[in-house]
Motif scaffolding. Structure first.
Motif, PDB file in Angstrom:
ATOM      1  N   LEU A 128      19.691  10.831  39.689  1.00 40.41           N
ATOM      2  CA  LEU A 128      18.490  10.695  40.523  1.00 40.41           C
ATOM      3  C   LEU A 128      18.101  12.029  41.153  1.00 40.41           C
ATOM      4  O   LEU A 128      16.921  12.355  41.251  1.00 40.41           O
ATOM      5  CB  LEU A 128      18.746   9.663  41.623  1.00 40.41           C
ATOM      6  N   TYR A 178      10.363  12.863  38.701  1.00 42.03           N
ATOM      7  CA  TYR A 178      10.090  11.548  39.247  1.00 42.03           C
ATOM      8  C   TYR A 178       8.932  11.592  40.233  1.00 42.03           C
ATOM      9  O   TYR A 178       8.045  10.733  40.224  1.00 42.03           O
ATOM     10  CB  TYR A 178      11.327  11.003  39.969  1.00 42.03           C
ATOM     11  N   ILE A 233       5.722   9.428  39.628  1.00 41.44           N
ATOM     12  CA  ILE A 233       5.534   8.321  40.558  1.00 41.44           C
ATOM     13  C   ILE A 233       4.191   8.452  41.276  1.00 41.44           C
ATOM     14  O   ILE A 233       3.504   7.457  41.530  1.00 41.44           O
ATOM     15  CB  ILE A 233       6.699   8.254  41.560  1.00 41.44           C
ATOM     16  N   THR A 268      11.365  -2.607  33.917  1.00 48.52           N
ATOM     17  CA  THR A 268      12.139  -1.972  34.984  1.00 48.52           C
ATOM     18  C   THR A 268      13.532  -2.568  35.064  1.00 48.52           C
ATOM     19  O   THR A 268      14.539  -1.848  35.096  1.00 48.52           O
ATOM     20  CB  THR A 268      11.424  -2.127  36.339  1.00 48.52           C
ATOM     21  N   LEU A 300      15.621   5.497  33.989  1.00 45.93           N
ATOM     22  CA  LEU A 300      15.166   5.525  35.380  1.00 45.93           C
ATOM     23  C   LEU A 300      13.698   5.930  35.509  1.00 45.93           C
ATOM     24  O   LEU A 300      12.942   5.294  36.250  1.00 45.93           O
ATOM     25  CB  LEU A 300      16.039   6.477  36.193  1.00 45.93           C
ATOM     26  N   MET A 317      10.814   3.311  36.792  1.00 42.93           N
ATOM     27  CA  MET A 317      10.177   3.451  38.098  1.00 42.93           C
ATOM     28  C   MET A 317       8.651   3.334  38.031  1.00 42.93           C
ATOM     29  O   MET A 317       8.006   3.051  39.041  1.00 42.93           O
ATOM     30  CB  MET A 317      10.540   4.802  38.720  1.00 42.93           C
ATOM     31  N   LEU A 323       7.103   0.007  39.236  1.00 44.34           N
ATOM     32  CA  LEU A 323       7.290  -0.185  40.668  1.00 44.34           C
ATOM     33  C   LEU A 323       6.268   0.623  41.456  1.00 44.34           C
ATOM     34  O   LEU A 323       5.663   0.116  42.419  1.00 44.34           O
ATOM     35  CB  LEU A 323       8.710   0.215  41.079  1.00 44.34           C
ATOM     36  N   ALA A 324       6.068   1.885  41.078  1.00 49.67           N
ATOM     37  CA  ALA A 324       5.080   2.716  41.762  1.00 49.67           C
ATOM     38  C   ALA A 324       3.674   2.176  41.545  1.00 49.67           C
ATOM     39  O   ALA A 324       2.847   2.156  42.459  1.00 49.67           O
ATOM     40  CB  ALA A 324       5.176   4.159  41.259  1.00 49.67           C
TER      41      ALA A 324
END
Length: 409
Positions: free
Chosen positions: A70, A77, A81, A165, A291, A295, A298-299
């Protein structure tokens, strides 16, 4: 220690103009904004990478893979995002395409240039015509295969949703669990870090912890503050110069996020430790394919204010298809735990071909889609042929990567 302070100071100085411009609301020319925010993201990426390398020595391997994955890809990211969040706020806008563009560009750039660069540099440095991986790297190959195959599910659905996801996060969690159980290679025991991370290891533990925390917190602050203006400056810059916006987002934005990890891998290679370098970039690819992709919905849902999915139009669908096909081709070249010089030339040659054709047909959407499709099928045909030729290696990878007994370290 002086060199460590110099490196960190240079990275911090690179971030300051972007932070100052962002926090003060100062207006700067588009070209200056692109350079300032690119430097800020790049500098923050180096700080994160140095801190992450040093931190890896203080936690279990499985936890290191999960947390450091991460941390080291946070620059990528943050930008993706942001685009995904804006796509949720403005459905049907250009941000929908930008979210997919940044993700596919980052993935293809890593495999098409990062992997072969390690082999080419090692050949130049040592004269050896390939990089040999450890048997323990079978786990990375297996889980990258799973995530790459799953990518074709997304292609068929024409969207990236919350179900994806959950599936991709499950693959990543299984990967972390499996890597944590894999035996440690003897060559990795007492491993010496490169550059600033090596200096951090010489400090007392309390000072190490303080330095790692300071690097991570400051870098995360910089990335959060500058991700939005960096992304918007790229859009404004492409319009200013009359360059296709999609191509700028796809190839320029990932450079800032990928460069620190690739440069550190280069340093390991020049120190004649190419297996560690290539293994790190393979792990980075798994992070992106699980990942980063996971993501996005979700964003998007956060921006939309409800559970939603990022739609893929015909262009995005083919971009995703090509990225998945390239991943399988790269895996096919690794299935016998060696990336040869010929394989490196194949990876970079096909990448330059796709990049050149995409740029040549940048103003012809229908022609671009056709070209991407042909290239994707070429990657797939080559991958299937190599898998069939090396079927014994393929079986061995799955046996070692999934079913090998737990090591007693």
């Amino acid at each position: 220690m002086k060199r460590f302070i110099l490196y960190v100071a240079l990275a911090v100085v690179a971030t300051l103009p972007g932070v100052i411009v962002r926090l003060t609301g100062m207006h700067v020319a588009t070209i200056s904004a692109m350079a300032i925010f690119f430097a800020a993201i790049l500098g923050a990426g180096f700080l994160l990478s140095w801190g992450a390398e040093a931190a890896e020595q203080h936690v279990s391997r499985g936890l290191a893979v999960a947390v450091l994955a991460l941390i080291t890809v946070l620059p990528e990211y943050a930008v993706d995002i942001y685009f995904s969040y804006q796509a949720g706020i403005h459905p049907g806008s250009q941000y929908v395409g930008f979210a997919a563009a940044n993700m596919t560009g980052a993935n293809r750039l890593l495999v098409g240039t990062g992997w072969p660069l390690i082999v080419l540099l090692f050949w130049w440095r040592s004269g050896k015509r390939g990089v040999q991986l450890y048997p323990q790297n079978s786990a990375e190959i297996v889980f990258l295969a799973l995530s790459s195959v799953y990518a074709f599910v997304i292609v068929v659905k024409d969207r990236i949703d919350v179900l994806d996801t959950l599936s991709l996060l499950a693959i990543f969690a299984a990967y972390v669990w499996r890597v944590g159980r894999m035996p440690t290679n003897d060559d990795d025991e007492g491993e010496i870090e490169i550059g600033p991370a090596a200096v951090l290891e010489t400090l007392p533990k309390q000072q190490q912890y303080a330095a790692i925390a300071a690097l991570a917190l400051f870098a995360a602050f910089v990335i959060i503050v500058t991700a939005e203006p960096f992304a918007e400056s790229l859009i404004a810059g492409s319009r200013l110069f009359g360059i296709n916006e999609f191509l700028v987002i796809q190839w320029v934005a990932p450079l800032a996020g990928e460069s620190p990890e690739i440069i550190i891998a280069i340093l390991f290679t020049l120190a004649l430790r190419p297996t560690i370098a290539l293994g790190a970039l393979i792990s980075d690819k798994i992070n992106q394919w699980t990942l980063l992709v996971g993501m996005i919905p979700l964003a998007f849902s956060l921006g939309a204010g409800k559970i939603g999915s990022l739609p893929l139009d015909l262009r995005q669908q083919e971009e995703f298809f090509l990225t998945a096909a390239q991943s399988l081709f790269g895996l096919a070249l690794l299935v016998c735990l060696r990336l040869s010089l010929k394989s490196a030339f194949a990876l970079v040659g096909l990448f330059l071909l796709q990049f050149s054709l995409a740029f040549y047909f940048r103003n012809d959407e229908s022609r671009t889609v056709i070209v991407l499709t042909y290239l994707a099928w070429l990657y797939l045909a080559l991958a299937v042929g190599i898998f069939i030729w090396n079927y014994r290696c393929l079986i061995a990878r799955f046996q070692t990567g999934i079913f090998a007994a737990r090591s007693t370290r």
